[in-house]
Scaffold this motif. Structure first.
Motif, short mmCIF file in Angstrom:
data_model
loop_
_atom_site.label_atom_id
_atom_site.label_comp_id
_atom_site.label_asym_id
_atom_site.label_seq_id
_atom_site.Cartn_x
_atom_site.Cartn_y
_atom_site.Cartn_z
N ASP A 117 0.82 -1.10 0.15
CA ASP A 117 0.06 0.02 -0.05
C ASP A 117 0.72 1.14 0.05
N PRO A 118 0.77 1.97 -1.03
CA PRO A 118 1.89 3.31 -1.13
C PRO A 118 1.47 4.19 -0.18
N ALA A 119 0.34 4.23 0.50
CA ALA A 119 0.02 5.17 1.52
C ALA A 119 0.56 4.79 2.86
N SER A 120 1.06 3.52 3.10
CA SER A 120 1.51 2.96 4.34
C SER A 120 2.66 3.65 4.99
N ASN A 123 8.60 8.14 2.80
CA ASN A 123 10.20 7.93 2.73
C ASN A 123 10.32 6.86 1.99
N VAL A 124 9.48 6.20 1.09
CA VAL A 124 9.71 5.02 0.38
C VAL A 124 10.37 5.30 -0.78
N VAL A 125 11.59 4.33 -1.06
CA VAL A 125 12.38 4.54 -2.26
C VAL A 125 12.38 3.13 -2.88
N ALA A 193 11.86 0.38 -0.13
CA ALA A 193 12.28 0.27 1.00
C ALA A 193 12.15 1.70 1.59
N GLU A 194 12.56 1.54 3.00
CA GLU A 194 12.40 2.88 3.78
C GLU A 194 13.89 3.31 3.69
N ALA A 195 13.83 4.73 3.52
CA ALA A 195 15.11 5.57 3.63
C ALA A 195 15.17 6.45 5.15
N ARG A 196 15.80 6.00 6.11
CA ARG A 196 15.75 6.66 7.21
C ARG A 196 16.99 6.36 8.23
N ARG A 197 16.88 7.09 9.40
CA ARG A 197 18.21 6.75 10.27
C ARG A 197 17.57 5.52 10.98
N ARG A 412 7.20 10.19 -8.43
CA ARG A 412 8.82 10.05 -8.41
C ARG A 412 9.29 9.41 -7.24
N ARG A 413 10.14 8.53 -7.23
CA ARG A 413 10.63 8.06 -6.01
C ARG A 413 12.23 7.77 -6.61
N GLN A 414 13.00 8.30 -5.51
CA GLN A 414 14.49 7.83 -5.57
C GLN A 414 14.76 6.49 -5.93
N ASN A 415 15.63 6.25 -6.71
CA ASN A 415 16.14 4.93 -7.25
C ASN A 415 17.54 4.73 -7.18
#
Length: 765
Positions: A117-120, A123-125, A193-197, A412-415
């Motif tokens: 689910d894209p809304a879940s 910072n999804v990449v 994936a999640e991009a996070r600390r 658009r998502r970082q790839n």
């Protein structure tokens, strides 16, 4: 074909090969007509069945939507500890195990039952990850079998095509029934994936950088990407992969190392620079369902003479360079050593210069003189004087990037691409750097007292950006990697599904292509090196030796810089304190593994067959001349792993069975002997004793002659010497003789050690 149909096909093929009986022990029937319903119902799982001890306690179905680690079907098919036999022992048939394509199809089915689910999440990449399903003790969290992920994978070169090993659920470099070294691919897939600390609960393998990791961005995979409508809610996904790899070591010898190339050769063209654009013999991408393999292209030899059309002669010639005169700064043993920038390598650290071009010209009329066979005085004189032309050799080590091309996602998502290393063969595929590093960290003495050179630190603990010079595949005007992205070599995992565990301690039975099984940078490393620009340091492959066996020889000779990938050949070359480079053996290889010379006493007595060791060399042995005892050993200066590679003399099978447990067992036995023998307070890392004989004993009780009847069980027979007098040249110029001053025999088991000096009375340590 519907995803469940691919799962049905796999189950139907494997059911009669023992798997149906195995699954019925857990109340699962993989032959049911309505397989989807059968996989969805709750089961009575028996975790006492071998291989299922570390199946997560949260798992209760054949398939748990979105969670492969909680899916009994996937665990059984993917875990290298599960086998379709009543005893739990490996099956003998190569067809008794799932293929990689079948595993990929089951993964996609599991993720497809729970579309993302894209809304879940914020910072999804998109990220490309090398990944493996591993037994619990080898995961990032350690509680149960699960996936581990890294944005860096390590494929390895070889002389044979890749070989899938169903028992181990991976590829192996030493396939049964074959000769040579098989290439070992790295497997990648695209994940949202999640991009996070990271938080404290996030599994990150190895020792964290406690000070800086909380401020770094890591990528944590959450959902595998695959083509179709069931991957992401409300989207139809398309998926492809593109790669770019480059080997530029030969160019760097000249552009950064300052070595003069012979007239008429262009260092901007192959073989000085080989990449995915100008050659098809470096790497290949091979699709396996929704995942992809990076596969080194196999060649008949690990290294080959380099060729190019010479612009002056207009003929195809061996590529040559002018060896500079020898100085203390540009020679290491008999290798050319190129300048460095601190810990960084702006060019290959070592270059082979022992293959002199006597007569230049076309390949048909050229003469290459292997100077290792010259008489001693002439050999040393030629090396010191330099100014001769030496031939360049090509190898297939390189680095690059793998990018996912994803269509159908909204917005658009970082790839993020994966960093792809194609490295030298792993001679200890069943041992990982992290396993040895953890042993070292349990007691600081394990490092201080064992290793005179190098360290076991794994690449997964590195925190450097990937090669900043690599272009992004498909967009060559952009760079593949960012300077601030320092977590590309880390290994991460999902949080555990259960923190109670049923898994016992286990023995590692699989080879890995992730970074915990690879060496971190230093001097420069077996798998990757550090380079530098005006701003800082980053990883790159071109700092390794040219060709890589030149570096491998010195890593092996200097007591195994990288214990879990580089064999320890120190005692082959007498690298103790009396040597120029002072590096006693740290992880003893046995006489059989180092090779029996034709003049070895056991060979002469008909008790052993003469054969080279793992590296094409012969180990040390005792010989008596005119009533005096000597040790006959190989000369480091004369040894040439490039020549051995050209003869295909490397034998990975002699040592590929050795795992971390065995490496550590040998190190502990060696340390016990050094502690018992005189002088007092001696240490493995700086002892003056030379280990000449090393033999494995299956059971001391079966030995007709032993120090004491109390000596039972498995162990080792070690013979050490101290030496005196100058070395004498043997009849074979590639070997040396060294006079024995004192001789010490050690017989050691897991519980006791006996030793004696010069055939005197045995003493118990």
């Amino acid at each position: 074909m519907a995803q469940i149909d691919e799962v049905k096909s796999a189950c139907a093929r494997l059911a009669g090969r023992g798997w149906q009986s195995l699954f019925k022990r857990h109340d699962l029937d993989i032959a049911k007509a309505d397989l989807a319903a059968e996989l969805a119902r709750e089961l009575v799982i028996d975790r006492n069945v071998p291989g299922f001890e570390d199946f997560t306690l949260a798992g209760k179905r054949g398939v748990e939507p979105g969670f492969p680690a909680a899916s009994l079907l996937y665990h059984a098919f993917a875990s290298p500890d599960v086998h379709p036999t009543a005893s739990g022992d490996p099956a003998t048939s190569v067809d008794a195990y799932p293929t990689l394509a079948e595993l990929d199809a089951i993964e996609n089915y599991i993720y497809g039952l729970r579309p993302f689910d894209p809304a879940s999440l914020k910072n999804v990449v998109i990220g490309v990850f090398a990944y493996e399903y591993r037994p619990g003790a080898s995961t990032a969290h350690g509680y149960h079998a699960d996936f581990v992920f890294s944005r860096t994978g390590i494929a390895r070169v070889g002389t044979r095509s890749e070989a899938w090993d169903g028992q181990r659920r991976g590829f192996r470099g030493d396939p049964a029934g074959q000769s040579g070294i098989a290439v070992t691919p790295a497997r990648y897939a695209a994940f949202l994936a999640e991009a996070r600390r990271p938080l404290a609960a996030d599994p990150i393998m190895g020792r964290r950088d406690e000070r800086n990791d909380p401020h770094r961005t890591f990528l944590f995979p959450v959902h595998k990407l695959f083509s179709g409508k069931s991957c992401v809610a409300g989207a139809t996904i398309t998926l492809g992969f593109i790669e770019y790899h480059r080997n530029e070591k030969l160019k760097r010898v000249h552009s950064a190392g300052g070595v003069k190339v012979a007239r008429g050769f262009d260092i901007e063209k192959p073989p000085f620079v080989r990449d995915s654009k100008n050659t098809n013999d470096l790497v290949a991408l091979r699709r396996v369902g929704a995942s992809v393999l990076v596969v080194a292209q196999p060649h008949d030899q690990l290294v080959r003479t380099a060729e190019q059309k010479n612009s002056v002669s207009r003929k195809n010639e061996f590529v040559r360079f002018v060896v500079p005169p020898g100085t203390t700064a540009n020679r290491f043993s008999s290798s050319l050593q190129l300048p460095t920038s601190g810990v960084a390598r702006i060019a290959p650290e070592f270059v082979n210069i022992r293959h002199r071009v006597v007569q230049a010209g076309t390949r048909a009329d050229v003469t290459i003189d292997d100077i290792q066979l010259l008489p001693e005085e002439k050999f040393n004189g030629v090396l010191k004087a330099g100014r001769y032309e030496a031939v360049h050799f090509s190898d297939d080590t390189c680095d690059g990037a793998v990018v996912a091309v994803v269509g159908g996602l909204s917005g658009r998502r970082q790839n993020f691409p994966a960093y792809s290393l194609v490295a030298a063969p792993d001679f200890f595929p069943l041992a990982d750097q992290l396993e040895v590093a953890n042993w070292v960290r349990r007691d600081l003495k394990n490092r201080q007292e064992q290793f005179a050179q190098g360290a076991p630190w794994p690449l997964c603990e590195g925190r450097r950006p990937a090669n900043l010079e690599l272009p992004r595949p498909g967009a060559p005007s952009r760079k593949a990697f960012d300077r601030n992205d320092e977590t590309v070599v880390a290994v991460v995992g999902p949080r555990p599904l259960a923190t109670r565990t049923h898994a016992p301690d286990r023995k590692k039975r699989f080879a890995s292509f992730l970074t915990d099984a690879a060496s971190n940078e230093f001097e420069p490393g077996w798998d990757v090196s550090l380079v530098r620009d005006d701003v800082g340091l980053y990883y790159a492959a071109y700092g390794l030796g040219s060709p890589f066996p030149e570096d491998a020889k010195l890593c092996a000779a200097l007591n195994s810089f990288w214990p879990a990938v580089a064999p320890d050949a120190s005692r082959t070359f007498h690298m103790g304190l009396k040597s120029t480079f002072a590096s006693p053996t740290a992880i003893p290889l046995t006489d059989n593994e180092l090779g029996y010379h034709p003049n070895h006493p056991l060979v002469q007595a008909g008790k052993a067959q003469s054969k080279p060791g793992w590296d094409g060399e012969f180990g040390p042995f005792f010989e008596t001349l005119r009533g005096k005892e000597y040790v006959n050993s190989a000369s480091l200066d004369r040894s040439d792993y490039v020549s051995n590679s050209l003869r295909n003399a490397f034998d990975i099978r002699l040592i590929s069975w050795i795992d971390a447990t065995e490496l550590i067992r040998r190190m502990q036995a060696l340390r016990a002997c050094i502690a018992a023998l005189p002088p007092k307070n001696d240490r493995v890392s700086d002892t003056d004793l030379w280990l000449v004989t090393a033999e494995t004993i299956a059971d001391w009780a079966m030995e007709a002659s032993r120090a004491d009847a109390a000596l039972v069980g498995p162990g080792f027979n070690y013979v050490f010497v101290s030496t005196s007098g100058s070395e004498k040249l043997a009849e074979d110029v590639r070997r040396r003789r060294t006079r024995v001053a004192k001789k010490f025999d050690c017989e050691i088991s897991d519980t006791m050690l006996f030793w004696r000096k010069d055939q005197g009375a045995w003493r118990r340590a």
